[in-house]
Design a protein around this motif. Structure first.
Motif, short mmCIF file in Angstrom:
data_model
loop_
_atom_site.label_atom_id
_atom_site.label_comp_id
_atom_site.label_asym_id
_atom_site.label_seq_id
_atom_site.Cartn_x
_atom_site.Cartn_y
_atom_site.Cartn_z
N UNK A 52 13.37 27.38 -10.51
CA UNK A 52 14.19 27.33 -9.29
C UNK A 52 15.67 27.36 -9.61
N UNK A 53 16.00 27.87 -10.82
CA UNK A 53 17.38 28.09 -11.25
C UNK A 53 18.26 26.85 -11.20
N UNK A 54 17.77 25.76 -11.74
CA UNK A 54 18.61 24.58 -11.87
C UNK A 54 19.53 24.82 -13.06
N UNK A 55 20.82 24.90 -12.82
CA UNK A 55 21.77 25.39 -13.81
C UNK A 55 21.87 24.54 -15.08
N UNK A 56 21.82 23.23 -14.97
CA UNK A 56 21.99 22.38 -16.13
C UNK A 56 20.72 22.22 -16.95
N UNK A 57 19.67 22.79 -16.49
CA UNK A 57 18.37 22.63 -17.14
C UNK A 57 18.26 23.51 -18.38
N UNK A 58 17.86 22.92 -19.48
CA UNK A 58 17.59 23.67 -20.71
C UNK A 58 16.19 24.25 -20.59
N UNK A 59 16.09 25.56 -20.74
CA UNK A 59 14.76 26.18 -20.79
C UNK A 59 14.48 26.43 -22.26
N UNK A 60 13.62 25.61 -22.85
CA UNK A 60 13.38 25.74 -24.29
C UNK A 60 12.68 27.05 -24.64
N UNK A 61 12.96 27.51 -25.83
CA UNK A 61 12.33 28.74 -26.32
C UNK A 61 11.06 28.43 -27.10
N UNK A 62 10.91 27.17 -27.52
CA UNK A 62 9.74 26.76 -28.29
C UNK A 62 9.19 25.45 -27.70
N UNK A 63 7.88 25.42 -27.50
CA UNK A 63 7.20 24.20 -27.05
C UNK A 63 6.23 23.78 -28.14
N UNK A 64 6.30 22.49 -28.51
CA UNK A 64 5.29 21.88 -29.38
C UNK A 64 4.46 20.96 -28.49
N UNK A 65 3.22 21.31 -28.27
CA UNK A 65 2.36 20.63 -27.29
C UNK A 65 1.20 19.91 -27.95
N UNK A 66 1.13 18.62 -27.73
CA UNK A 66 -0.02 17.83 -28.17
C UNK A 66 -1.16 18.05 -27.18
N UNK A 67 -2.39 17.87 -27.64
CA UNK A 67 -3.55 18.06 -26.75
C UNK A 67 -3.95 16.77 -26.05
N UNK A 68 -3.93 15.66 -26.78
CA UNK A 68 -4.46 14.40 -26.24
C UNK A 68 -3.34 13.51 -25.75
N UNK A 69 -3.19 13.50 -24.41
CA UNK A 69 -2.15 12.68 -23.78
C UNK A 69 -2.70 12.14 -22.46
#
Length: 133
Positions: A52-69
């Motif tokens: 939704x184009x929130x200007x101050x928001x960092x859109x990361x280029x890399x995600x490290x995702x855990x499975x069990x949360x």
């Protein structure tokens, strides 16, 4: 800092592991921009907001995702992320990071289009460097 440095998102509920990853990334100057979420739901809301184009928001280029949360696990996050990924302006590389060495988890993750790769915890420095350079 490398000119190729990428912004990073860590989605993991293990605070000790997250702090270690952040220290390694900062110490090796692999990224200055790191966002962290304790579960998939928090991260998903962040990415939905980024569409939704929130200007101050960092859109990361890399995600490290855990499975069990708790609340929303990595599998659920991937399922929901697939629905919104085309609305995000940047290309994002998503890496599943888990302590599981179960071939079913590895094969399942690698069979999903939005998943770049499956990494086993702990991630080695070489892997961080390959991904973030």
């Amino acid at each position: 800092m490398s000119q190729n440095s990428k912004s990073v998102c860590i989605i993991d509920d293990d605070n000790m592991y997250v702090n270690l990853v952040i220290k390694v990334i900062k110490l090796k100057k692999l990224s200055e921009k790191i966002v962290v979420f304790n579960n998939g739901k928090e991260a998903l809301n962040y990415f939905i907001n980024s569409t939704q184009n929130i200007e101050d928001q960092i859109v990361p280029q890399v995600i490290f995702l855990d499975l069990n949360m708790p609340i929303m696990d990595g599998w659920q996050f991937i399922q929901e992320f697939e629905k919104i990924k085309d609305k995000i302006s940047k290309k994002i590389d998503l890496y599943v990071v888990s302590s599981s060495i179960d071939a079913r988890d590895i094969n399942r993750a690698k069979s999903i289009d939005v998943v770049s790769d499956y990494l086993t915890k702990p991630i080695h420095l070489d892997d961080f460097e390959k991904i973030l350079y």
